[in-house]
Design a protein around this motif. Structure first.
Motif, PDB file in Angstrom:
ATOM      1  N   VAL A  87     100.894  35.986 -25.101  1.00  0.00           N
ATOM      2  CA  VAL A  87     101.587  35.044 -24.220  1.00  0.00           C
ATOM      3  C   VAL A  87     100.733  34.862 -22.968  1.00  0.00           C
ATOM      4  CG1 VAL A  87     103.662  34.623 -22.860  1.00  0.00           C
ATOM      5  CG2 VAL A  87     103.840  35.738 -25.101  1.00  0.00           C
ATOM      6  N   ARG A  88     100.394  33.615 -22.665  1.00  0.00           N
ATOM      7  CA  ARG A  88      99.462  33.338 -21.581  1.00  0.00           C
ATOM      8  C   ARG A  88     100.094  33.552 -20.208  1.00  0.00           C
ATOM      9  NH1 ARG A  88      95.934  33.824 -23.666  1.00  0.00           N
ATOM     10  NH2 ARG A  88      95.456  31.997 -24.905  1.00  0.00           N
ATOM     11  N   LEU A  89      99.383  34.310 -19.371  1.00  0.00           N
ATOM     12  CA  LEU A  89      99.821  34.547 -17.991  1.00  0.00           C
ATOM     13  C   LEU A  89      99.021  33.639 -17.067  1.00  0.00           C
ATOM     14  CD1 LEU A  89      99.973  38.448 -18.021  1.00  0.00           C
ATOM     15  CD2 LEU A  89     101.920  36.903 -17.940  1.00  0.00           C
ATOM     16  N   ARG A  90      99.711  32.780 -16.334  1.00  0.00           N
ATOM     17  CA  ARG A  90      99.041  31.875 -15.410  1.00  0.00           C
ATOM     18  C   ARG A  90      99.798  31.811 -14.089  1.00  0.00           C
ATOM     19  NH1 ARG A  90      99.034  28.543 -20.132  1.00  0.00           N
ATOM     20  NH2 ARG A  90      96.965  28.295 -21.060  1.00  0.00           N
ATOM     21  N   ALA A  91      99.108  31.332 -13.076  1.00  0.00           N
ATOM     22  CA  ALA A  91      99.733  31.063 -11.777  1.00  0.00           C
ATOM     23  C   ALA A  91      98.946  29.934 -11.122  1.00  0.00           C
ATOM     24  CB  ALA A  91      99.727  32.298 -10.885  1.00  0.00           C
ATOM     25  N   THR A  92      99.598  29.139 -10.277  1.00  0.00           N
ATOM     26  CA  THR A  92      98.914  28.037  -9.596  1.00  0.00           C
ATOM     27  C   THR A  92      98.362  28.510  -8.255  1.00  0.00           C
ATOM     28  OG1 THR A  92     100.885  27.243  -8.435  1.00  0.00           O
ATOM     29  CG2 THR A  92     100.501  26.392 -10.660  1.00  0.00           C
ATOM     30  N   VAL A  93      97.365  27.797  -7.775  1.00  0.00           N
ATOM     31  CA  VAL A  93      96.773  28.113  -6.467  1.00  0.00           C
ATOM     32  C   VAL A  93      97.828  27.971  -5.366  1.00  0.00           C
ATOM     33  CG1 VAL A  93      95.030  27.408  -4.773  1.00  0.00           C
ATOM     34  CG2 VAL A  93      94.462  27.434  -7.216  1.00  0.00           C
ATOM     35  N   SER A  94      98.667  26.934  -5.468  1.00  0.00           N
ATOM     36  CA  SER A  94      99.712  26.706  -4.458  1.00  0.00           C
ATOM     37  C   SER A  94     100.657  27.888  -4.341  1.00  0.00           C
ATOM     38  CB  SER A  94     100.510  25.443  -4.788  1.00  0.00           C
ATOM     39  OG  SER A  94      99.714  24.296  -4.648  1.00  0.00           O
TER      40      SER A  94
END
Length: 514
Positions: free
Chosen positions: A129-136
């Motif tokens: 399961v892909r873990l991501r986060a945005t710069v904002s």
């Protein structure tokens, strides 16, 4: 015999609790296991964090596995940072072994093999399961600390975020961040200078180089959408057991900055998202960070400061952090002082430095009349550990050399086919594994720049056309005479002809007279 019974009573009374608890094993004295002298950990203070330490091959990972299993069995979700890739076996029941049966007979506990509900998560291109986060979502302060920039550069990053907020430019991934930095000192230089002050190209260049360093460690995969929602870590299965969320990190051991970035963002979001728990009887979530020295070894001072602050504050959210490493000295003292549970497996004394580290490690444990702590640290066998916990009132439990129980799940990794099976049953895979690249700062600024360039070309073409029209009109209104060159005008003028011919006639008359 009398000493043994006194010791048994000492351990039993110190490990009796009113609320729920986990049994780690049975206490040992003089190298022998005291059957039914159970060493327990109450659930209530498990948000006070902890440490699992010991030399390679002494059983740290299996201890982590035992804790994760028992927490899951109590309905408490777990998050594991698996840098070595040997924790996925939690999804399958242990096949059992005669040595396991012998160990549990000495402890006085039955051995019940079972599988546990797991989710396999990934920061990279590994299956999971892909873990991501945005710069904002990071915000300017956290991004500045991760990039380890100067105070001036941190100010520029704050201005960049403010500009994006003011102009509805989403900062989702690193290409968005790089584009706005370039825009601030190139096409949008005048706009920035008018409304936000002058931004140095040298400073933005330095920030861009820091971003490229994170990109090279896989940050371009981590930053983006869809952002992982931390509440998805709190799920329980149909039987009321907490999910064990395993983050596969085997391919980022040489990328400490990416690992630190992920950990810091995760802890910050948990702190911001989870409600205050107060004094509850059990933790909301427990995190285990295997090979914890990877975080601390390469971390900047700013990053360490942020980690220390979060460690102090996050327990109020009902979250426990457990660091797994070879030596307690791998963990900064400011963090080590916050840890309530300490499970110390054997340490090896090969050098003078090792012996000094063992003496320091021994000082982290309560005094006891039953052990020479520094000596027993080098005498412990595989699957044995010194345990010191906090009781329900926050006081240390009796220090106990402990024969640790064996994991109920498989002490080996899943096969690729078994991993695909787990992912196929996952409710989170469909939610997070679709890559999204919606219109954001990069696309909007590129469009803005393209539009500005098109307008500039149109304006230039208009000016050239107007200049050509003026020249054409001037030629038409001047007339034929004006089209003659100045030399022709002089040579054909009456004055010039008279004067020239007059001179010629004088010359001719003079020759005739002679």
């Amino acid at each position: 015999m009398e000493k043994t019974e006194t010791f048994r009573k000492h351990i039993t009374e110190g490990n009796s609790f009113k609320g729920e608890f986990i049994t780690l094993g049975s206490a040992m004295l003089n190298g022998k296991t005291i059957t039914n002298a159970f060493v327990n950990i109450p659930l209530k203070p498990m948000n006070r964090h902890g440490l699992i330490a010991g030399a390679t091959g002494t059983g740290k990972t299996k201890t982590l596995q035992v804790l994760a299993e028992n927490l899951s069995d109590k309905g408490i979700p777990v998050l594991l940072m698996d840098l070595k890739g040997d924790l996925s076996g939690l999804a399958k029941a242990s096949p059992g072994h005669t040595k396991i049966n012998e160990r549990h007979a000495q402890i006085g506990l039955p051995f019940n093999p079972q599988a546990f509900p797991i989710e396999i998560l990934s920061l990279s291109e590994q299956d999971g399961v892909r873990l991501r986060a945005t710069v904002s979502e990071f915000g300017p302060v956290l991004i500045s600390r991760i990039l380890d920039v100067t105070e001036t550069q941190a100010g520029i990053i704050s201005v960049i975020f403010k500009y994006c907020d003011d102009h509805n430019l989403p900062l989702l991934d690193l290409k968005d961040f790089k584009k706005i930095l370039q825009y601030a000192t190139q096409e949008g230089r005048e706009e920035f200078q008018e409304h936000y002050g002058r931004i140095s190209a040298a400073s933005t260049g330095a920030i861009l180089r820091k971003i490229v360093a994170i990109e090279q460690q896989g940050g371009d995969i981590f930053f983006g959408e869809k952002s992982f929602e931390v509440n998805d870590l709190l799920r329980v299965d149909d039987n009321g057991r907490g999910f064990i969320n395993i983050v596969r990190l085997t391919d980022i051991q040489d990328k400490p900055q990416l690992f630190s970035t992920f950990m810091l963002s995760l802890l910050a979001e948990i702190y911001q998202t989870f409600p205050e728990q107060g004094d509850t009887d059990r933790p909301e979530l427990v995190l285990f960070i295997d090979e914890a020295h990877v975080i601390f070894k390469e971390a900047s001072k700013a990053l360490l400061s942020q980690i220390e602050s979060i460690v102090k504050l996050i327990r109020s959210k009902g979250v426990g952090l457990y660091f797994v490493t070879q030596n307690p000295t791998d963990v900064p003292e400011a963090v080590l002082s916050q840890l309530g549970l300490k499970i110390q497996h054997a340490l090896r004394a090969f050098t003078a430095k090792d012996r000094k580290a063992i003496k320091l490690a021994a000082q982290n444990y309560p005094d006891t009349a039953y052990y020479d702590t520094a000596s027993i640290l080098t005498a412990l066998g595989t699957g044995e550990a010194l345990v010191s916990a906090l009781n329900e009132k926050g006081r240390p439990t009796p220090l106990a050399a402990t024969m640790m129980r064996a994991p109920m799940s498989r002490m080996d990794i899943l096969t690729p086919a078994e991993i695909k099976e787990v992912l196929g049953q996952s409710a989170l895979t469909k939610k997070y594994n679709e890559a999204i690249d919606r219109e954001s700062a990069y696309e909007l600024l590129s469009e803005k720049i393209t539009h500005a360039q098109a307008q500039e070309l149109q304006e230039k073409a208009k000016q050239e056309r107007e200049l050509l029209e003026k020249k054409t009109a001037r030629k038409q209104t001047t007339g034929r005479s004006s089209s003659m060159s100045p030399l022709v005008k002089v040579l054909t003028s009456a004055t010039f002809i008279r004067s020239v011919f007059g001179i010629l006639s004088k010359a001719m008359n003079s020759s005739k007279r002679n």
